[in-house]
Design a protein around this motif. Structure first.
Motif, PDB file in Angstrom:
ATOM      1  N   ALA A  92       0.829  -1.205   0.000  1.00 31.02           N
ATOM      2  CA  ALA A  92       0.000   0.000   0.000  1.00 31.02           C
ATOM      3  C   ALA A  92       0.869   1.262   0.000  1.00 31.02           C
ATOM      4  O   ALA A  92       0.580   2.223  -0.724  1.00 31.02           O
ATOM      5  CB  ALA A  92      -0.922   0.000   1.209  1.00 31.02           C
ATOM      6  N   LYS A  93       1.937   1.237   0.785  1.00 30.13           N
ATOM      7  CA  LYS A  93       2.846   2.383   0.816  1.00 30.13           C
ATOM      8  C   LYS A  93       3.483   2.607  -0.548  1.00 30.13           C
ATOM      9  O   LYS A  93       3.566   3.744  -1.034  1.00 30.13           O
ATOM     10  CB  LYS A  93       3.949   2.165   1.864  1.00 30.13           C
ATOM     11  CG  LYS A  93       3.504   2.298   3.290  1.00 30.13           C
ATOM     12  CD  LYS A  93       4.679   2.010   4.224  1.00 30.13           C
ATOM     13  CE  LYS A  93       4.350   2.127   5.671  1.00 30.13           C
ATOM     14  NZ  LYS A  93       5.519   1.914   6.534  1.00 30.13           N
ATOM     15  N   ALA A  94       3.931   1.524  -1.184  1.00 31.73           N
ATOM     16  CA  ALA A  94       4.575   1.633  -2.498  1.00 31.73           C
ATOM     17  C   ALA A  94       3.599   2.175  -3.540  1.00 31.73           C
ATOM     18  O   ALA A  94       3.969   3.031  -4.361  1.00 31.73           O
ATOM     19  CB  ALA A  94       5.118   0.279  -2.926  1.00 31.73           C
ATOM     20  N   MET A  95       2.364   1.703  -3.496  1.00 34.27           N
ATOM     21  CA  MET A  95       1.361   2.180  -4.450  1.00 34.27           C
ATOM     22  C   MET A  95       1.053   3.659  -4.243  1.00 34.27           C
ATOM     23  O   MET A  95       0.967   4.422  -5.205  1.00 34.27           O
ATOM     24  CB  MET A  95       0.087   1.343  -4.322  1.00 34.27           C
ATOM     25  CG  MET A  95       0.246  -0.072  -4.819  1.00 34.27           C
ATOM     26  SD  MET A  95      -1.163  -1.135  -4.469  1.00 34.27           S
ATOM     27  CE  MET A  95      -2.449  -0.348  -5.388  1.00 34.27           C
ATOM     28  N   LEU A  96       0.899   4.066  -2.990  1.00 33.22           N
ATOM     29  CA  LEU A  96       0.593   5.458  -2.686  1.00 33.22           C
ATOM     30  C   LEU A  96       1.744   6.377  -3.090  1.00 33.22           C
ATOM     31  O   LEU A  96       1.530   7.419  -3.725  1.00 33.22           O
ATOM     32  CB  LEU A  96       0.279   5.625  -1.199  1.00 33.22           C
ATOM     33  CG  LEU A  96      -0.056   7.038  -0.732  1.00 33.22           C
ATOM     34  CD1 LEU A  96      -1.231   7.623  -1.513  1.00 33.22           C
ATOM     35  CD2 LEU A  96      -0.358   7.031   0.763  1.00 33.22           C
TER      36      LEU A  96
ATOM     37  N   ASP B 131       8.791  14.944   1.422  1.00 30.63           N
ATOM     38  CA  ASP B 131       8.292  15.087   2.794  1.00 30.63           C
ATOM     39  C   ASP B 131       7.154  14.104   3.056  1.00 30.63           C
ATOM     40  O   ASP B 131       7.130  13.421   4.087  1.00 30.63           O
ATOM     41  CB  ASP B 131       7.775  16.511   3.047  1.00 30.63           C
ATOM     42  CG  ASP B 131       8.861  17.570   3.000  1.00 30.63           C
ATOM     43  OD1 ASP B 131      10.040  17.227   3.180  1.00 30.63           O
ATOM     44  OD2 ASP B 131       8.503  18.756   2.779  1.00 30.63           O
ATOM     45  N   PHE B 132       6.228  14.025   2.110  1.00 31.68           N
ATOM     46  CA  PHE B 132       5.088  13.125   2.279  1.00 31.68           C
ATOM     47  C   PHE B 132       5.516  11.664   2.178  1.00 31.68           C
ATOM     48  O   PHE B 132       4.954  10.805   2.865  1.00 31.68           O
ATOM     49  CB  PHE B 132       3.976  13.456   1.286  1.00 31.68           C
ATOM     50  CG  PHE B 132       3.210  14.687   1.663  1.00 31.68           C
ATOM     51  CD1 PHE B 132       2.283  14.651   2.689  1.00 31.68           C
ATOM     52  CD2 PHE B 132       3.433  15.889   1.022  1.00 31.68           C
ATOM     53  CE1 PHE B 132       1.577  15.780   3.067  1.00 31.68           C
ATOM     54  CE2 PHE B 132       2.739  17.030   1.385  1.00 31.68           C
ATOM     55  CZ  PHE B 132       1.809  16.983   2.412  1.00 31.68           C
ATOM     56  N   ALA B 133       6.497  11.372   1.333  1.00 31.65           N
ATOM     57  CA  ALA B 133       7.000  10.002   1.230  1.00 31.65           C
ATOM     58  C   ALA B 133       7.584   9.550   2.566  1.00 31.65           C
ATOM     59  O   ALA B 133       7.381   8.403   2.990  1.00 31.65           O
ATOM     60  CB  ALA B 133       8.042   9.894   0.122  1.00 31.65           C
TER      61      ALA B 133
ATOM     62  N   VAL C 163       4.478   5.214   8.723  1.00 35.91           N
ATOM     63  CA  VAL C 163       3.223   4.613   9.187  1.00 35.91           C
ATOM     64  C   VAL C 163       3.450   3.136   9.526  1.00 35.91           C
ATOM     65  O   VAL C 163       4.098   2.408   8.786  1.00 35.91           O
ATOM     66  CB  VAL C 163       2.119   4.755   8.118  1.00 35.91           C
ATOM     67  CG1 VAL C 163       0.862   4.004   8.523  1.00 35.91           C
ATOM     68  CG2 VAL C 163       1.801   6.222   7.877  1.00 35.91           C
ATOM     69  N   THR C 164       2.887   2.702  10.667  1.00 35.69           N
ATOM     70  CA  THR C 164       3.050   1.317  11.116  1.00 35.69           C
ATOM     71  C   THR C 164       1.730   0.555  11.002  1.00 35.69           C
ATOM     72  O   THR C 164       0.664   1.157  10.871  1.00 35.69           O
ATOM     73  CB  THR C 164       3.514   1.266  12.581  1.00 35.69           C
ATOM     74  OG1 THR C 164       2.466   1.810  13.405  1.00 35.69           O
ATOM     75  CG2 THR C 164       4.806   2.045  12.787  1.00 35.69           C
TER      76      THR C 164
END
Length: 108
Positions: free
Chosen positions: A23-27, A60-62, A68-69
């Protein structure tokens, strides 16, 4: 559709490391692609300045996304699922589940 959303939300209370990493990679991928589009970049810049008075870069957003955990995602999902449910329906509503059925579906 409403029941599928409830099931998906309930699934967020138990997210694996692999699911979160995907999910992190996609976002972040979507965010970086939007930064390459001048129109999207200017819209983002304007929106951030209007809402917060400052501009945060994509980097910054990355970094925020990377921090996020799994437990934070689970806590946010539990908070959403424990809040009072709001429903709205438009058009032919004969097949819309009753409020109590949807309320039960969103209980964790």
């Amino acid at each position: 559709m409403a029941k599928a959303i409830a099931k998906t939300m309930a699934g967020l209370t138990n997210v694996s490391k692999e699911e979160l990493a995907k999910a992190k990679a996609m976002l972040k991928g979507k965010m970086f692609r939007q930064a390459d589009n001048d129109t999207e970049l200017m819209a983002d810049l304007g929106q951030q300045l209007l809402l917060s008075g400052r501009y945060g870069s994509v980097s910054d957003f990355a970094a925020i996304i990377d921090s996020v955990t799994e437990s934070e995602v689970a806590a946010a999902a539990k908070k959403i699922l424990s809040s009072k449910l709001s429903l709205a329906a438009y058009g032919d509503t004969h097949a819309v589940p009753h409020y109590s059925a949807m309320e039960a579906a969103f209980k964790i």
